[in-house]
Design a protein around this motif. Structure first.
Motif, PDB file in Angstrom:
ATOM      1  N   SER A 182      32.166  49.244  30.516  1.00 17.41           N
ATOM      2  CA  SER A 182      32.316  50.698  30.455  1.00 17.41           C
ATOM      3  C   SER A 182      31.396  51.428  31.424  1.00 17.41           C
ATOM      4  N   THR A 183      30.233  50.845  31.749  1.00 19.53           N
ATOM      5  CA  THR A 183      29.315  51.500  32.674  1.00 19.53           C
ATOM      6  C   THR A 183      29.661  51.224  34.128  1.00 19.53           C
ATOM      7  N   GLY A 184      30.636  50.322  34.355  1.00 21.05           N
ATOM      8  CA  GLY A 184      30.997  49.987  35.726  1.00 21.05           C
ATOM      9  C   GLY A 184      30.010  49.043  36.383  1.00 21.05           C
ATOM     10  N   SER A 185      29.096  48.452  35.570  1.00 23.35           N
ATOM     11  CA  SER A 185      28.097  47.550  36.137  1.00 23.35           C
ATOM     12  C   SER A 185      28.730  46.269  36.668  1.00 23.35           C
ATOM     13  N   TYR A 186      29.905  45.937  36.141  1.00 29.11           N
ATOM     14  CA  TYR A 186      30.568  44.702  36.556  1.00 29.11           C
ATOM     15  C   TYR A 186      31.920  45.070  37.169  1.00 29.11           C
ATOM     16  N   ARG A 187      31.891  45.447  38.413  1.00 29.96           N
ATOM     17  CA  ARG A 187      33.077  45.931  39.113  1.00 29.96           C
ATOM     18  C   ARG A 187      34.188  44.871  39.123  1.00 29.96           C
ATOM     19  N   GLN A 188      33.794  43.592  39.052  1.00 35.11           N
ATOM     20  CA  GLN A 188      34.778  42.520  39.145  1.00 35.11           C
ATOM     21  C   GLN A 188      35.801  42.582  38.014  1.00 35.11           C
ATOM     22  N   TYR A 189      35.433  43.154  36.872  1.00 33.87           N
ATOM     23  CA  TYR A 189      36.400  43.298  35.783  1.00 33.87           C
ATOM     24  C   TYR A 189      37.587  44.147  36.230  1.00 33.87           C
ATOM     25  N   ASP A 190      37.298  45.278  36.871  1.00 31.64           N
ATOM     26  CA  ASP A 190      38.373  46.143  37.351  1.00 31.64           C
ATOM     27  C   ASP A 190      39.133  45.492  38.501  1.00 31.64           C
ATOM     28  N   GLU A 191      38.427  44.748  39.344  1.00 35.49           N
ATOM     29  CA  GLU A 191      39.097  44.039  40.441  1.00 35.49           C
ATOM     30  C   GLU A 191      40.085  43.018  39.884  1.00 35.49           C
ATOM     31  N   CYS A 192      39.684  42.340  38.818  1.00 42.24           N
ATOM     32  CA  CYS A 192      40.562  41.378  38.155  1.00 42.24           C
ATOM     33  C   CYS A 192      41.788  42.065  37.581  1.00 42.24           C
ATOM     34  N   ARG A 193      41.567  43.151  36.843  1.00 42.84           N
ATOM     35  CA  ARG A 193      42.672  43.839  36.179  1.00 42.84           C
ATOM     36  C   ARG A 193      43.702  44.359  37.179  1.00 42.84           C
ATOM     37  N   VAL A 194      43.231  44.968  38.257  1.00 45.80           N
ATOM     38  CA  VAL A 194      44.135  45.516  39.264  1.00 45.80           C
ATOM     39  C   VAL A 194      44.942  44.399  39.930  1.00 45.80           C
ATOM     40  N   ALA A 195      44.280  43.279  40.234  1.00 47.82           N
ATOM     41  CA  ALA A 195      44.997  42.155  40.851  1.00 47.82           C
ATOM     42  C   ALA A 195      46.025  41.557  39.899  1.00 47.82           C
ATOM     43  N   LEU A 196      45.689  41.510  38.603  1.00 46.59           N
ATOM     44  CA  LEU A 196      46.621  40.953  37.629  1.00 46.59           C
ATOM     45  C   LEU A 196      47.848  41.848  37.472  1.00 46.59           C
ATOM     46  N   GLU A 197      47.657  43.159  37.596  1.00 42.93           N
ATOM     47  CA  GLU A 197      48.799  44.067  37.573  1.00 42.93           C
ATOM     48  C   GLU A 197      49.791  43.730  38.686  1.00 42.93           C
ATOM     49  N   ASP A 198      49.258  43.299  39.829  1.00 46.95           N
ATOM     50  CA  ASP A 198      50.135  42.948  40.953  1.00 46.95           C
ATOM     51  C   ASP A 198      50.709  41.543  40.820  1.00 46.95           C
ATOM     52  N   VAL A 199      50.009  40.662  40.104  1.00 43.73           N
ATOM     53  CA  VAL A 199      50.532  39.306  39.881  1.00 43.73           C
ATOM     54  C   VAL A 199      51.892  39.351  39.198  1.00 43.73           C
ATOM     55  N   VAL A 200      52.026  40.209  38.175  1.00 41.12           N
ATOM     56  CA  VAL A 200      53.266  40.232  37.400  1.00 41.12           C
ATOM     57  C   VAL A 200      54.413  40.902  38.157  1.00 41.12           C
ATOM     58  N   LYS A 201      54.158  41.329  39.392  1.00 43.30           N
ATOM     59  CA  LYS A 201      55.216  41.882  40.244  1.00 43.30           C
ATOM     60  C   LYS A 201      55.665  40.894  41.320  1.00 43.30           C
ATOM     61  N   GLN A 202      55.023  39.726  41.378  1.00 41.00           N
ATOM     62  CA  GLN A 202      55.300  38.772  42.455  1.00 41.00           C
ATOM     63  C   GLN A 202      56.544  37.935  42.174  1.00 41.00           C
ATOM     64  N   LYS A 203      57.116  37.402  43.239  1.00 43.30           N
ATOM     65  CA  LYS A 203      58.311  36.571  43.114  1.00 43.30           C
ATOM     66  C   LYS A 203      58.026  35.309  42.307  1.00 43.30           C
ATOM     67  N   PHE A 204      56.847  34.685  42.512  1.00 39.24           N
ATOM     68  CA  PHE A 204      56.562  33.455  41.761  1.00 39.24           C
ATOM     69  C   PHE A 204      56.514  33.738  40.257  1.00 39.24           C
ATOM     70  N   TRP A 205      56.058  34.939  39.879  1.00 40.97           N
ATOM     71  CA  TRP A 205      56.031  35.298  38.460  1.00 40.97           C
ATOM     72  C   TRP A 205      57.453  35.534  37.948  1.00 40.97           C
ATOM     73  N   ALA A 206      58.248  36.251  38.733  1.00 40.44           N
ATOM     74  CA  ALA A 206      59.638  36.509  38.340  1.00 40.44           C
ATOM     75  C   ALA A 206      60.416  35.208  38.217  1.00 40.44           C
ATOM     76  N   ASP A 207      60.189  34.276  39.143  1.00 42.15           N
ATOM     77  CA  ASP A 207      60.873  32.975  39.095  1.00 42.15           C
ATOM     78  C   ASP A 207      60.470  32.200  37.848  1.00 42.15           C
ATOM     79  N   PHE A 208      59.175  32.275  37.497  1.00 41.92           N
ATOM     80  CA  PHE A 208      58.686  31.582  36.303  1.00 41.92           C
ATOM     81  C   PHE A 208      59.343  32.141  35.049  1.00 41.92           C
ATOM     82  N   LEU A 209      59.438  33.463  34.948  1.00 34.26           N
ATOM     83  CA  LEU A 209      60.059  34.088  33.783  1.00 34.26           C
ATOM     84  C   LEU A 209      61.552  33.764  33.724  1.00 34.26           C
ATOM     85  N   ALA A 210      62.211  33.761  34.872  1.00 39.64           N
ATOM     86  CA  ALA A 210      63.653  33.526  34.910  1.00 39.64           C
ATOM     87  C   ALA A 210      64.007  32.094  34.551  1.00 39.64           C
TER      88      ALA A 210
END
Length: 482
Positions: free
Chosen positions: A185-213
């Motif tokens: 919450s204090t932003g002391s660990y920026r990597q948490y937000d970096e992880c979350r933002v990257a994971l949001e993009d993971v679920v938009k990738q073709k490899f993820w869509a292929d896995f779900l399909a």
């Protein structure tokens, strides 16, 4: 059109028990206004604030959870965001006010949009379907956590005597949950937000869509609990891909029952507000996820293994543990075709002085020091150590691999490790190690265990932080490992 009548004044919000009333519906309505109900919270805030991947956006996204639980968004970035939202909606024909955004019910919020926009919004919950303003509860609020009766974590005393603290000890108390939440919450660990933002993009990738399909999959295994925002991204994507009336399995494996409980509690609340809680079956195991082989047969008897799972270690934890043990552990339980997502911070081939200094500074904040010193407190007096854990010299240094070798903390060639230690009674005690990797070296190493690289997603907040995606294909393990 007159603006809806405010329910209460802003100053009385705490007494009413909400920060922004019916926030889950309001977020969904705003997304639907764009015709993109599946857009992420980050994408929505970026549109409203007209900013891309900034720290302000990241903190506002994280604050959404607090605003559902009663925190008043009337100061700091909360005030900035609400004023931006009032302006944003006003430009689109709404008679927007702060009171309307904060205090209106979902029905009043819905009626505040002009007809042209209202047609795009989901209808609010009918009044006769409401029992209270509180989120709907799970039909069964209980869940069980499995553990092996013959396994126990080592004590801090043993770690001090050995000169290195087992990093699992940082999470074995209720205080650890609060300390971790404070770091986020204090932003002391920026990597948490970096992880979350990257994971949001993971679920938009073709490899993820292929896995779900190809399945759809049975569910997901989160290796390590804590920080429910990343779990919610995965759960929502899996729910959208499931068969009708087919709930997904979501499994936590962690040595800390406190982190497991806090994650499931937060997610149950989030999913209840989105009316999705009955779509998830929770399963949790109190165990070291670098030792899954010892519980393999239990896992196979509990989970539906006729379909694939996605295994996730997205938060950079790979840099804190033995990579060989981790990959070997997941390979012992994974089914061919399973997906593995690993979050890791990467480095270039040459580590310059500026990068070295930046890595060291990342771990010098007071919140980080308090967190890593926590396991020592109980054992410090017991061992009659001199001085105080809070005043002992605190050291942060970078250890780099040489040539084609790793360093003493990592087996992966060219790895770079940040080592945090303190000096106590004339001896060094290592509190934490955090390793960065050259992407190509990590990919080659994972292939030794049968994990074939499918793609990499860079975080929009830091291109060095990446989510690496692998498919488990044991028949294609590189010859050196067979």
């Amino acid at each position: 059109m007159a603006p809806p009548r405010p329910i209460v004044q802003v100053g009385n919000l705490a007494a009413e028990g909400w920060g922004i009333r019916d926030l889950a519906y309001k977020v969904l309505a705003l997304k639907s206004m764009f015709g993109q109900s599946r857009m992420t919270d980050t994408e929505l805030i970026e549109k409203i604030m007209d900013e891309k991947a900034t720290s302000r956006v990241a903190h506002i996204v994280d604050s959404l959870r607090k605003w559902k639980r009663g925190t008043k968004p009337i100061r700091g970035l909360g005030d900035v965001f609400l004023k931006a939202l009032v302006k944003f909606l006003g430009q689109r024909g709404c008679d927007a006010t702060l009171d309307w955004i904060i205090d209106s019910t979902d029905a009043e919020f819905y009626r505040g949009f002009p007809d042209s926009l209202r047609a795009k919004l989901p209808p609010p919950l009918p009044q006769n379907g409401r029992k209270s303003v509180e989120p709907r509860r799970r039909q069964n609020p209980f869940h069980a956590t499995w553990r092996r009766a013959d396994r126990a974590a080592e004590s801090a005393r043993i770690g001090i005597e050995r000169g290195k603290i087992d990093q699992k000890l940082y999470y074995l108390s209720q205080d650890s949950v609060e300390s971790w939440s404070q770091i986020i919450s204090t932003g002391s660990y920026r990597q948490y937000d970096e992880c979350r933002v990257a994971l949001e993009d993971v679920v938009k990738q073709k490899f993820w869509a292929d896995f779900l399909a190809a399945g759809p999959p049975a569910g997901a295994v989160m290796l390590g609990a804590g920080g429910s925002a990343k779990d919610l991204i995965v759960i929502q994507s899996l729910i959208q891909a499931r068969q009708p009336d087919d709930p997904i399995w979501y499994v936590f494996i962690d040595t800390s029952p406190f982190m497991i409980d806090s994650s499931i509690t937060a997610l149950s609340r989030e999913l209840s507000e989105r009316r999705l809680n009955q779509e998830v079956i929770w399963e949790s195991m109190r165990h070291d996820f670098t030792d899954l082989d010892s519980i393999k047969y239990h896992l196979l008897s509990v989970w539906p293994r006729d379909r694939n799972f996605v295994w996730l270690l997205p938060g950079g934890t790979i840099g804190n543990i033995d990579e060989h043990k981790f990959l070997e552990s997941v390979a012992s339980c994974a089914k061919p075709g399973d997906l593995l997502i690993i979050g890791a911070e990467t480095v270039e081939a040459e580590l310059d002085a500026g990068t070295t200094k930046a890595l060291e500074e990342k771990y010098r904040g007071p919140e980080i020091r308090r967190f890593v010193a926590m396991p020592l407190r109980a054992a410090w007096n017991d061992l009659k150590m001199q001085g105080s854990v809070d005043t002992a010299p605190y050291n942060v240094r970078v250890v780099a691999g040489q040539g084609g070798r790793g360093n003493r903390h990592s087996a992966i060639p060219a790895a770079v490790t940040v080592e945090i230690s303190i000096d106590a009674d004339g001896r060094k005690i290592t509190l934490l190690t955090s390793t960065r990797y050259q992407e190509s070296k990590f990919v080659e190493y994972a292939a030794l265990f049968g994990f074939m690289h499918l793609g990499t997603v860079e975080s929009r907040m830091n291109s060095a932080y990446k989510q690496l995606a692998f498919r488990f294909m044991p028949a294609e393990r590189t010859p050196e490992f067979r």
